[in-house]
Design a protein around this motif. Structure first.
Motif, PDB file in Angstrom:
ATOM      1  N   GLY A  72      35.105  25.267  59.603  1.00 43.88           N
ATOM      2  CA  GLY A  72      33.971  25.957  59.016  1.00 43.88           C
ATOM      3  C   GLY A  72      34.374  26.571  57.686  1.00 43.88           C
ATOM      4  N   GLU A  73      33.474  26.521  56.708  1.00 40.26           N
ATOM      5  CA  GLU A  73      33.758  27.066  55.384  1.00 40.26           C
ATOM      6  C   GLU A  73      32.550  27.838  54.863  1.00 40.26           C
ATOM      7  N   LEU A  74      32.830  28.861  54.081  1.00 39.90           N
ATOM      8  CA  LEU A  74      31.797  29.604  53.359  1.00 39.90           C
ATOM      9  C   LEU A  74      32.257  29.751  51.920  1.00 39.90           C
ATOM     10  N   GLY A  75      31.322  29.588  50.992  1.00 36.09           N
ATOM     11  CA  GLY A  75      31.648  29.735  49.586  1.00 36.09           C
ATOM     12  C   GLY A  75      30.505  30.389  48.842  1.00 36.09           C
ATOM     13  N   ALA A  76      30.841  31.124  47.792  1.00 32.94           N
ATOM     14  CA  ALA A  76      29.830  31.768  46.968  1.00 32.94           C
ATOM     15  C   ALA A  76      30.260  31.693  45.519  1.00 32.94           C
ATOM     16  N   GLY A  77      29.271  31.485  44.626  1.00 34.04           N
ATOM     17  CA  GLY A  77      29.598  31.373  43.217  1.00 34.04           C
ATOM     18  C   GLY A  77      28.360  31.302  42.364  1.00 34.04           C
ATOM     19  N   ALA A  78      28.525  30.762  41.147  1.00 32.48           N
ATOM     20  CA  ALA A  78      27.438  30.704  40.177  1.00 32.48           C
ATOM     21  C   ALA A  78      27.428  29.342  39.507  1.00 32.48           C
ATOM     22  N   HIS A  79      26.275  28.985  38.941  1.00 28.06           N
ATOM     23  CA  HIS A  79      26.155  27.714  38.227  1.00 28.06           C
ATOM     24  C   HIS A  79      25.306  27.920  36.984  1.00 28.06           C
ATOM     25  N   ALA A  80      25.322  26.914  36.112  1.00 25.95           N
ATOM     26  CA  ALA A  80      24.603  27.021  34.837  1.00 25.95           C
ATOM     27  C   ALA A  80      23.699  25.818  34.624  1.00 25.95           C
ATOM     28  N   LEU A  81      22.595  26.082  33.923  1.00 22.16           N
ATOM     29  CA  LEU A  81      21.597  25.079  33.531  1.00 22.16           C
ATOM     30  C   LEU A  81      21.020  24.328  34.737  1.00 22.16           C
ATOM     31  N   PRO A  82      20.188  24.981  35.534  1.00 21.36           N
ATOM     32  CA  PRO A  82      19.694  26.343  35.353  1.00 21.36           C
ATOM     33  C   PRO A  82      20.720  27.388  35.794  1.00 21.36           C
ATOM     34  N   VAL A  83      20.604  28.566  35.208  1.00 24.32           N
ATOM     35  CA  VAL A  83      21.498  29.656  35.580  1.00 24.32           C
ATOM     36  C   VAL A  83      21.129  30.147  36.972  1.00 24.32           C
ATOM     37  N   GLY A  84      22.140  30.378  37.803  1.00 23.02           N
ATOM     38  CA  GLY A  84      21.848  30.853  39.150  1.00 23.02           C
ATOM     39  C   GLY A  84      23.104  31.167  39.928  1.00 23.02           C
ATOM     40  N   VAL A  85      22.902  31.637  41.130  1.00 23.07           N
ATOM     41  CA  VAL A  85      23.989  31.923  42.063  1.00 23.07           C
ATOM     42  C   VAL A  85      23.664  31.222  43.377  1.00 23.07           C
ATOM     43  N   GLY A  86      24.711  30.946  44.145  1.00 25.02           N
ATOM     44  CA  GLY A  86      24.475  30.252  45.402  1.00 25.02           C
ATOM     45  C   GLY A  86      25.568  30.514  46.413  1.00 25.02           C
ATOM     46  N   ALA A  87      25.237  30.275  47.661  1.00 30.77           N
ATOM     47  CA  ALA A  87      26.191  30.362  48.768  1.00 30.77           C
ATOM     48  C   ALA A  87      26.069  29.086  49.583  1.00 30.77           C
ATOM     49  N   GLN A  88      27.207  28.493  49.912  1.00 30.02           N
ATOM     50  CA  GLN A  88      27.224  27.219  50.629  1.00 30.02           C
ATOM     51  C   GLN A  88      28.089  27.335  51.874  1.00 30.02           C
ATOM     52  N   GLY A  89      27.605  26.766  52.970  1.00 35.37           N
ATOM     53  CA  GLY A  89      28.368  26.723  54.205  1.00 35.37           C
ATOM     54  C   GLY A  89      28.594  25.298  54.654  1.00 35.37           C
ATOM     55  N   PHE A  90      29.697  25.076  55.364  1.00 36.48           N
ATOM     56  CA  PHE A  90      30.038  23.752  55.885  1.00 36.48           C
ATOM     57  C   PHE A  90      30.542  23.914  57.309  1.00 36.48           C
ATOM     58  N   LEU A  91      30.105  23.026  58.198  1.00 36.48           N
ATOM     59  CA  LEU A  91      30.601  22.984  59.563  1.00 36.48           C
ATOM     60  C   LEU A  91      30.773  21.523  59.943  1.00 36.48           C
ATOM     61  N   GLY A  92      31.992  21.148  60.321  1.00 36.16           N
ATOM     62  CA  GLY A  92      32.230  19.750  60.641  1.00 36.16           C
ATOM     63  C   GLY A  92      33.625  19.536  61.186  1.00 36.16           C
ATOM     64  N   ILE A  93      34.100  18.319  61.040  1.00 30.26           N
ATOM     65  CA  ILE A  93      35.437  17.959  61.516  1.00 30.26           C
ATOM     66  C   ILE A  93      36.283  17.519  60.326  1.00 30.26           C
ATOM     67  N   ARG A  94      37.564  17.804  60.414  1.00 26.92           N
ATOM     68  CA  ARG A  94      38.532  17.325  59.426  1.00 26.92           C
ATOM     69  C   ARG A  94      39.692  16.693  60.184  1.00 26.92           C
ATOM     70  N   HIS A  95      40.001  15.443  59.848  1.00 26.54           N
ATOM     71  CA  HIS A  95      41.087  14.731  60.516  1.00 26.54           C
ATOM     72  C   HIS A  95      42.224  14.545  59.525  1.00 26.54           C
ATOM     73  N   GLU A  96      43.381  15.090  59.880  1.00 25.68           N
ATOM     74  CA  GLU A  96      44.564  14.976  59.035  1.00 25.68           C
ATOM     75  C   GLU A  96      45.454  13.854  59.545  1.00 25.68           C
ATOM     76  N   LEU A  97      45.799  12.935  58.649  1.00 26.89           N
ATOM     77  CA  LEU A  97      46.655  11.802  58.995  1.00 26.89           C
ATOM     78  C   LEU A  97      48.114  12.198  58.776  1.00 26.89           C
ATOM     79  N   ARG A  98      48.878  12.228  59.841  1.00 26.66           N
ATOM     80  CA  ARG A  98      50.261  12.723  59.773  1.00 26.66           C
ATOM     81  C   ARG A  98      51.246  11.568  59.684  1.00 26.66           C
ATOM     82  N   MET A  99      51.015  10.698  58.692  1.00 29.64           N
ATOM     83  CA  MET A  99      51.904   9.556  58.486  1.00 29.64           C
ATOM     84  C   MET A  99      53.144   9.963  57.701  1.00 29.64           C
TER      85      MET A  99
END
Length: 200
Positions: A72-99
């Protein structure tokens, strides 16, 4: 036990071998939790002029089996053109290859949600011959705020580099792409992040 026998047993006991970085990393691979944090930059495209932004991401992963994590991830920041702020969340799986021990590729897939506030700023500036002490300018500014809540899917690729002298700590690089299931402009978002991960 006699002191002489105890001393002889101590001398005959083979010394314990020093644990190397590879052994410490292998032991850490069995830990259940990881936390990662770092900056992320992104761009938005599709049916809109490109917009760029940045955010700070904080994430938590729980290992299910071998290199498979629920993340799970949470992020917050800003962007331009258009100017604004935002918060983004992610929920999922991550598989790491241990080769490989010291370079760990991974891929991820999951659900993403974005809450975004954009500001539309308009301004009129008129110049003229003002009176003494007047700069001769008038400023009329208007701003409107648009709030959006968007759901989508995200896929990503990453590389993790454990530190040899401190395998609990790693540097990671990731790239991701998100698609939002609505009819708003900028439905496609591509980003990249750099950060630190700690296992415990």
């Amino acid at each position: 036990m006699l002191p002489g026998l105890a001393l002889a047993g101590l001398l005959l006991t083979p010394p314990t071998a020093a644990v190397g970085p590879e052994a410490r990393l292998a032991e850490l691979d069995h830990r259940r939790m990881e936390i990662h944090v770092g900056p992320r930059v992104y761009g938005r495209f599709l049916d809109a002029p490109p917009a760029v932004g940045g955010s700070l991401q904080l994430g938590l992963g729980v290992r299910v089996v071998r290199g498979l994590y629920v993340t799970g991830e949470l992020g917050a920041g800003a962007h331009a053109l258009p100017v604004g702020v935002g918060a983004q969340g992610f929920l999922g799986i991550r598989h790491e290859l241990r080769m490989s021990s010291w370079v760990r590729p991974s891929y991820s897939l999951g659900y993403t949600h974005l809450v975004d506030a954009s500001f539309d700023v308009g301004a009129d500036v008129d110049s003229g011959c003002g009176k003494s002490g007047d700069h001769g300018f008038s400023f009329d500014g208007l701003a409107s705020t648009e709030l959006a809540s968007r759901s989508g899917a995200q896929a990503g690729l990453g590389l993790r580099f454990p530190f040899r002298k401190a395998p609990r700590l790693s540097l990671y690089l990731r790239a991701d792409a998100s698609y939002y299931f609505d009819d708003r402009p900028g439905r496609l978002q591509a980003g990249g992040s750099l950060g630190l991960q700690v296992v415990f």
